[in-house]
Design a protein around this motif. Structure first.
Motif, short mmCIF file in Angstrom:
data_model
loop_
_atom_site.label_atom_id
_atom_site.label_comp_id
_atom_site.label_asym_id
_atom_site.label_seq_id
_atom_site.Cartn_x
_atom_site.Cartn_y
_atom_site.Cartn_z
N TYR A 54 -3.37 -73.07 2.72
CA TYR A 54 -4.31 -72.08 3.25
C TYR A 54 -5.15 -72.50 4.18
CZ TYR A 54 -2.69 -68.56 -0.36
OH TYR A 54 -1.87 -67.62 -1.19
N VAL A 55 -5.82 -73.54 3.87
CA VAL A 55 -6.92 -73.82 4.99
C VAL A 55 -6.41 -74.18 6.50
CG1 VAL A 55 -8.25 -75.94 5.64
CG2 VAL A 55 -8.25 -75.14 3.06
N LEU A 56 -4.98 -74.75 6.36
CA LEU A 56 -4.36 -74.88 7.49
C LEU A 56 -4.13 -73.65 8.30
CD1 LEU A 56 -3.35 -76.71 10.01
CD2 LEU A 56 -1.05 -76.89 8.49
N ARG A 57 -3.73 -72.63 7.59
CA ARG A 57 -3.26 -71.42 8.03
C ARG A 57 -4.68 -70.77 8.45
NH1 ARG A 57 -2.91 -66.31 4.35
NH2 ARG A 57 -5.07 -66.98 4.48
N ASN A 58 -5.24 -70.72 7.70
CA ASN A 58 -6.71 -70.08 8.18
C ASN A 58 -7.37 -70.58 9.55
OD1 ASN A 58 -6.53 -68.35 6.19
ND2 ASN A 58 -8.30 -69.55 4.79
N GLU A 59 -7.33 -71.86 9.67
CA GLU A 59 -7.61 -72.54 11.06
C GLU A 59 -6.75 -72.13 12.09
OE1 GLU A 59 -10.17 -74.65 11.75
OE2 GLU A 59 -10.88 -74.39 9.82
N LEU A 60 -5.50 -71.95 12.02
CA LEU A 60 -4.48 -71.49 12.99
C LEU A 60 -4.86 -69.91 13.26
CD1 LEU A 60 -1.12 -73.00 12.05
CD2 LEU A 60 -2.71 -73.85 13.82
N ILE A 61 -5.17 -69.15 12.34
CA ILE A 61 -5.41 -67.67 12.60
C ILE A 61 -6.71 -67.67 13.34
CG2 ILE A 61 -6.45 -65.82 11.49
CD1 ILE A 61 -4.43 -66.21 9.12
N LEU A 62 -7.75 -68.69 12.96
CA LEU A 62 -8.91 -68.67 13.91
C LEU A 62 -8.65 -69.01 15.35
CD1 LEU A 62 -11.60 -70.32 11.52
CD2 LEU A 62 -11.56 -67.94 12.27
N ILE A 63 -7.89 -69.98 15.43
CA ILE A 63 -7.28 -70.36 16.97
C ILE A 63 -6.69 -69.42 17.56
CG2 ILE A 63 -6.07 -72.00 18.20
CD1 ILE A 63 -6.63 -73.95 16.10
N SER A 64 -5.79 -68.68 16.83
CA SER A 64 -5.08 -67.33 17.48
C SER A 64 -5.97 -66.37 18.03
CB SER A 64 -3.98 -67.03 16.32
OG SER A 64 -3.17 -65.80 16.92
N ASN A 65 -6.83 -66.25 17.05
CA ASN A 65 -7.85 -65.18 17.41
C ASN A 65 -8.64 -65.40 18.85
OD1 ASN A 65 -7.06 -63.34 15.46
ND2 ASN A 65 -8.52 -63.99 14.15
N GLU A 66 -8.97 -66.63 18.70
CA GLU A 66 -9.87 -67.26 19.94
C GLU A 66 -8.98 -67.23 20.91
OE1 GLU A 66 -11.00 -71.23 19.09
OE2 GLU A 66 -12.45 -70.52 17.62
N GLN A 67 -7.66 -67.60 21.26
CA GLN A 67 -6.78 -67.35 21.99
C GLN A 67 -6.53 -66.03 22.76
OE1 GLN A 67 -5.27 -70.04 23.50
NE2 GLN A 67 -4.21 -68.94 24.89
N LYS A 68 -6.63 -65.04 21.73
CA LYS A 68 -6.31 -63.50 22.02
C LYS A 68 -7.43 -63.10 22.80
CE LYS A 68 -3.73 -61.99 17.82
NZ LYS A 68 -3.74 -61.33 16.60
N LYS A 69 -8.68 -63.54 22.32
CA LYS A 69 -10.07 -63.00 22.98
C LYS A 69 -9.94 -63.62 24.35
CE LYS A 69 -14.90 -63.39 22.60
NZ LYS A 69 -15.00 -63.66 24.19
#
Length: 75
Positions: A54-69
């Motif tokens: 879950y921690v890893l998934r959440n980190e990847l989601i944050l990175i993905s959101n930054e990438q989208k931005k």
């Protein structure tokens, strides 16, 4: 060129996130089966693994959101 790379990175992140979700779901089923069979110690170990994923998934989601931005800001 930069947008092509960022698109590839974003797709890779999405695939990784989806794979983690599938793994978490499978492990949750495994945990439940272990508990039903009275193997609480093993189930607790599986739960710890789930929490790490879950921690890893959440980190990847944050990175993905930054990438989208960044993609939005770049365009």
């Amino acid at each position: 060129m930069m947008t092509e790379y960022s698109h590839m990175i974003h797709e890779g992140l999405e695939v990784s996130i989806n794979a983690l979700v599938q793994s978490i779901n499978g492990l949750m089923n495994r945990e439940q089966n272990l508990r039903e069979n009275g193997l609480s110690d093993k189930a607790a170990h599986v739960r710890a693994t789930i929490e790490r994923l879950y921690v890893l998934r959440n980190e990847l989601i944050l990175i993905s959101n930054e990438q989208k931005k960044e993609r939005t800001d770049f365009v």
